[in-house]
Design a protein around this motif. Structure first.
Motif, short mmCIF file in Angstrom:
data_model
loop_
_atom_site.label_atom_id
_atom_site.label_comp_id
_atom_site.label_asym_id
_atom_site.label_seq_id
_atom_site.Cartn_x
_atom_site.Cartn_y
_atom_site.Cartn_z
N ARG A 5 -15.55 -32.61 41.61
CA ARG A 5 -15.24 -33.57 40.54
C ARG A 5 -14.09 -33.05 39.69
N PHE A 6 -13.46 -33.99 39.00
CA PHE A 6 -12.28 -33.66 38.21
C PHE A 6 -12.25 -34.60 37.02
N THR A 7 -12.35 -34.05 35.81
CA THR A 7 -12.29 -34.89 34.61
C THR A 7 -11.27 -34.31 33.64
N ILE A 8 -10.65 -35.21 32.90
CA ILE A 8 -9.66 -34.82 31.89
C ILE A 8 -10.15 -35.33 30.55
N GLY A 9 -10.26 -34.42 29.59
CA GLY A 9 -10.64 -34.79 28.23
C GLY A 9 -9.42 -34.78 27.33
N GLU B 90 -8.38 -30.91 27.68
CA GLU B 90 -8.99 -29.96 28.61
C GLU B 90 -9.31 -30.66 29.92
N ILE B 91 -9.33 -29.87 30.97
CA ILE B 91 -9.64 -30.36 32.30
C ILE B 91 -10.89 -29.63 32.76
N HIS B 92 -11.83 -30.38 33.32
CA HIS B 92 -13.03 -29.80 33.94
C HIS B 92 -13.01 -30.19 35.40
N THR B 93 -13.23 -29.23 36.26
CA THR B 93 -13.22 -29.49 37.70
C THR B 93 -14.13 -28.49 38.40
N THR B 94 -14.40 -28.76 39.66
CA THR B 94 -15.22 -27.85 40.44
C THR B 94 -14.55 -27.56 41.77
N HIS C 61 -17.35 -23.89 38.45
CA HIS C 61 -17.12 -24.89 37.41
C HIS C 61 -15.98 -24.35 36.54
N LYS D 84 -12.96 -24.72 33.64
CA LYS D 84 -12.46 -25.40 32.44
C LYS D 84 -11.05 -24.89 32.18
#
Length: 129
Positions: A48-52, A58-62, A115, A117
């Motif tokens: 998964r890949f999310t951008i806040g 910030e970017i969260h990805t796995t 995970h 960040k």
């Protein structure tokens, strides 16, 4: 200062902050691309890949893969080759930790997920399952 001048000043500062945030996201994305390219050679895939978006984006990805694919010598070799790229080294250290824990538990844990960040501060959490 009139309300109109104040509003204009706030809008200008917000636009400048947005440009800085965009620049920072580009930097992180380029860094991430370099780091993941070498991990993909070990069979790891982006999950998964999310951008806040906020004052500080910030970017969260796995990244996920099999513990069996973590060959200590190969990971250390890649760390040496990319020692000037701190994100790549950090992710590989996470893989080596996962391998060490899995070996300690007699291989009961087969998969690993990193995970990641990308933000201030950056971080990596290692999940074994």
């Amino acid at each position: 200062m009139s309300l109109k001048d104040f509003a204009s000043k706030v809008a200008t500062q917000a636009a400048s902050a947005g440009e800085l945030a965009g620049d920072q996201l580009n930097t992180w994305m380029n860094d991430y691309k370099k780091a993941t390219a070498t991990l993909q050679t070990l069979g790891f895939e982006v999950g998964r890949f999310t951008i806040g978006m906020g004052v500080l984006p910030e970017i969260h990805t796995t990244l996920a893969g099999k513990v069996a694919a973590i060959e200590k010598e190969r990971v250390e070799q890649l760390m040496q080759q990319h020692q000037d790229h701190s994100s790549t080294v950090t992710l590989r250290k996470g893989l080596l930790l996962a391998k060490r824990v899995s070996d300690h538990l007699d291989g009961r844990l087969e998969s690993v997920t990193l995970h990641i960040k990308l933000g201030i501060p950056p971080g990596v959490n290692v999940e074994l399952h």
